[in-house]
Design an enzyme around this catalytic site. Structure first.
Site, PDB file in Angstrom:
ATOM      1  N   CYS A  81       0.843  -1.191   0.000  1.00  0.00           N
ATOM      2  CA  CYS A  81       0.000   0.000   0.000  1.00  0.00           C
ATOM      3  C   CYS A  81       0.888   1.254   0.000  1.00  0.00           C
ATOM      4  O   CYS A  81       1.519   1.564  -1.010  1.00  0.00           O
ATOM      5  CB  CYS A  81      -0.997  -0.044   1.148  1.00  0.00           C
ATOM      6  N   HIS A 179      -3.060  -5.105   1.357  1.00  0.00           N
ATOM      7  CA  HIS A 179      -2.460  -5.438   2.652  1.00  0.00           C
ATOM      8  C   HIS A 179      -2.370  -6.956   2.827  1.00  0.00           C
ATOM      9  O   HIS A 179      -3.307  -7.573   3.335  1.00  0.00           O
ATOM     10  CB  HIS A 179      -3.308  -4.843   3.780  1.00  0.00           C
ATOM     11  N   GLU A 181      -0.758  -8.538   4.964  1.00  0.00           N
ATOM     12  CA  GLU A 181      -0.577  -8.892   6.378  1.00  0.00           C
ATOM     13  C   GLU A 181      -1.900  -9.164   7.076  1.00  0.00           C
ATOM     14  O   GLU A 181      -1.911  -9.638   8.211  1.00  0.00           O
ATOM     15  CB  GLU A 181       0.193  -7.776   7.111  1.00  0.00           C
TER      16      GLU A 181
END
Length: 198
Positions: A81, A179, A181
């Site tokens: 991002c 994202h 994660e």
């Protein structure tokens, strides 16, 4: 082989989530706020956050030039991002005077998918991975143009943004608009770890 150390730029952004994913991969994961911490790293994650703020903080904490040098020297790095924006050589819709770390021969459009209320998620096919990645987009950028040596890893499949590039790789640099994660899938981070030389 010694356990590699992967740093996460920790002055702003989604630091904790990246550290948790990296811990799960069995690497030594550390937050990077100073050049001495960067020196210990075999690879680096530039997380989501606010790209202009991250660049300013990197300069304030004397990290901008050390990171640029490590990128130029071939340190494997994943930008997610805002991290994608920081890695880009060129930015569309940037703030006046906005700095990047550079190294990735792409043009990235900031906030390309819209504002916070336009955030979305969905599964996208990702080159080299056996099944789609669940991608979370929050005020995300996309890649407008790629240079000759840049491999496109993922595109949006449908909707108004169909065909837009959302993941790329150039040599030792990986970047995603989304994202990775979030959502319990560690495969994008594993791609980073796999780039660390033995």
């Amino acid at each position: 082989m010694k356990q590699p150390t992967v740093g996460v730029f920790a002055l702003q952004g989604d630091v904790r989530e990246h550290l948790q994913v990296l811990d799960g991969l069995g690497v030594r994961a550390i937050g990077v706020r100073r050049a001495a911490e960067l020196d210990r790293c075999d690879a680096l994650v530039l997380p989501g956050g606010e790209s202009t703020t991250m660049a300013k903080l990197a300069r304030t904490f004397d990290l901008l030039e050390p990171i640029r040098k490590r990128l130029a020297d071939g340190m494997p790095t994943l930008g997610t991002c805002a991290g994608m924006i920081l890695l880009a050589d060129r930015i569309e819709d940037g703030v006046a005077g906005q700095e990047t770390l550079g190294g990735l021969d792409v043009t990235v459009r900031r906030n390309a998918f819209g504002r916070q209320v336009d955030s979305f998620e969905g599964d996208i096919a990702f080159e080299g991975l056996d099944r789609p990645v669940h991608a979370v987009f929050i005020r995300a950028p996309w890649v407008e143009q790629v240079g000759k040596g840049v491999e496109v890893l993922a595109r949006v499949a449908d909707g108004e943004a169909a065909g837009r590039i959302v993941a790329v790789r150039e040599r030792h640099l990986l970047a995603t608009s989304f994202h990775p994660e979030w959502g319990g899938d560690d495969r994008v981070h594993r791609l980073l770890v796999d780039l660390i030389p033995d």
